[in-house]
Design a protein around this motif. Structure first.
Motif, PDB file in Angstrom:
ATOM      1  N   GLU A 259       0.822  -1.211   0.000  1.00  0.00           N
ATOM      2  CA  GLU A 259       0.000   0.000   0.000  1.00  0.00           C
ATOM      3  C   GLU A 259       0.856   1.262   0.000  1.00  0.00           C
ATOM      4  O   GLU A 259       0.612   2.190  -0.758  1.00  0.00           O
ATOM      5  N   SER A 260       1.865   1.309   0.856  1.00  0.00           N
ATOM      6  CA  SER A 260       2.692   2.515   0.993  1.00  0.00           C
ATOM      7  C   SER A 260       3.979   2.460   0.177  1.00  0.00           C
ATOM      8  O   SER A 260       4.621   3.490  -0.032  1.00  0.00           O
ATOM      9  N   LYS A 262       6.598   1.366   1.229  1.00  0.00           N
ATOM     10  CA  LYS A 262       7.692   1.606   2.166  1.00  0.00           C
ATOM     11  C   LYS A 262       8.270   0.275   2.623  1.00  0.00           C
ATOM     12  O   LYS A 262       7.542  -0.693   2.852  1.00  0.00           O
TER      13      LYS A 262
END
Length: 350
Positions: A259-260, A262
């Motif tokens: 999702e991110s 990261k």
């Protein structure tokens, strides 16, 4: 006339003497050498935040009262990258069948909006969740796990009963690698089954005040473990001195959150040696989680040989008979079969 000039002369000499005396004083104590009053600046120490997150050791001004949530997360290569993996307080990685591992992602201080792909339960997954008094989420189950879940050994919801209701299928991936659950539906599911969502069992984990206290041990910069013979489950952890955290890769690919985007950032990397036994033709395993055993702890660029114990159902890293101190932050715990064992499966470099 003489007296007048005499008085004037004496007065002149007096003035000259005074002038010379003033100059002498100025030479002895020039203005720039006069010491000024020194005012000490009082530096106030930052206030220690009153609350400590039970699974990360991070301090805050808000008490963390959320009951832990554990999700069985798919780790098949077709399920990567996973959603919500970077926000887990702790991740347990262990074999499910054959050489394929799965994650138990534990959320308490931060719950992502989307988590998955969600995968099926095993009896020892349920044991871990029970020990932590967690709300347990899975999609599917082994025969032994099904019996435990039906008996409500733990509060749980399962995608077998709520597929398309609480669990949603992603069109980007094929089953069984496409089942996801949202934060909203986790709490809706807890309400549906009457599961309380406030924490009642605090783990006996111990944490340093800062990373500086952890810099004692043998220097280690890189760690690797391989489940099986291929690269698909070969994991590497690299210490980043600038952040004091570890980066994780599988098969040379950085582990990131879908999702991110990261990368996961890990403060403590732990390997626990646990007895494993294959119990069926599908390669399913049986793990003994009660005996305790040898463990490796990597933190702050160092390595320690420690032990683990099952204390009131929770697997605790131990050092010299007390819980080993962890660096505040996220932890990754890998279960390693006693055969071939830690020394053969875990490699590290200074």
């Amino acid at each position: 006339m003489f007296k007048k000039w005499g008085i004037i002369s004496i007065l002149g000499l007096f003035l000259v003497a005074c002038s010379n005396e003033k100059e002498a004083v100025e030479e002895v104590k020039p203005v720039e050498d006069i010491e000024e009053d020194i005012v000490e600046e009082v530096v106030e120490e930052p206030a220690v935040l009153p609350y400590v997150a039970p699974f990360t050791g991070i301090r805050s001004d808000v008490e963390q009262t959320q009951r832990p949530i554990i999700v069985t997360m798919n780790n098949h290569p077709l399920a990567r990258p996973q959603s919500g993996i970077a926000q887990a307080d702790m991740v347990y990685e262990m074999l499910a069948e054959g050489n394929v591992t799965r994650f138990l992602a534990l959320y308490q201080s931060d719950i992502p909006d989307v988590i998955g792909p969600v995968r099926s339960a095993r009896d020892y997954f349920v044991e871990v969740a029970k020990g932590l008094d967690a709300f347990y989420i899975a999609h599917g189950y082994s025969p032994d796990a099904q019996k435990m879940l039906n008996a409500r050994v733990v509060d749980n919801i399962n995608g077998m009963q709520y597929d398309g209701i609480l669990f949603k299928r992603s069109k980007e991936r094929k089953a069984p690698h496409n089942s996801y659950i949202s934060k909203e539906n986790i709490f809706a599911g807890a309400e549906k089954v009457g599961a309380p969502m406030e924490i009642h069992k605090i783990p006996t984990l111990s944490f340093y005040d800062s990373i500086e206290g952890a810099k004692i041990g043998d220097p280690v910069s890189s760690i690797s473990i391989q489940y099986g013979s291929g690269a698909s489950f070969e994991n590497q952890y690299t210490y980043i001195p600038e952040s004091g955290l570890y980066e994780r890769k599988t098969g040379g690919v950085v582990t990131v959150d879908k999702e991110s985007e990261k990368p996961v950032e890990i403060a403590n990397v732990i390997f626990m040696e646990i007895p494993h036994k294959t119990i069926d033709n599908a390669g399913r395993r049986q793990l003994t989680l009660t005996a305790g055993g040898k463990a490796y702890l990597f933190q702050a660029g160092t390595m320690k040989v420690i032990e683990w114990e099952n204390i009131d159902g929770i697997l605790i890293p131990m050092e010299n008979g007390v819980p080993a101190k962890l660096v505040p932050g996220k932890s990754w715990i890998s279960f390693v079969p006693t055969k071939p064992g830690l020394e053969n499966m875990v490699n590290y470099l200074p």
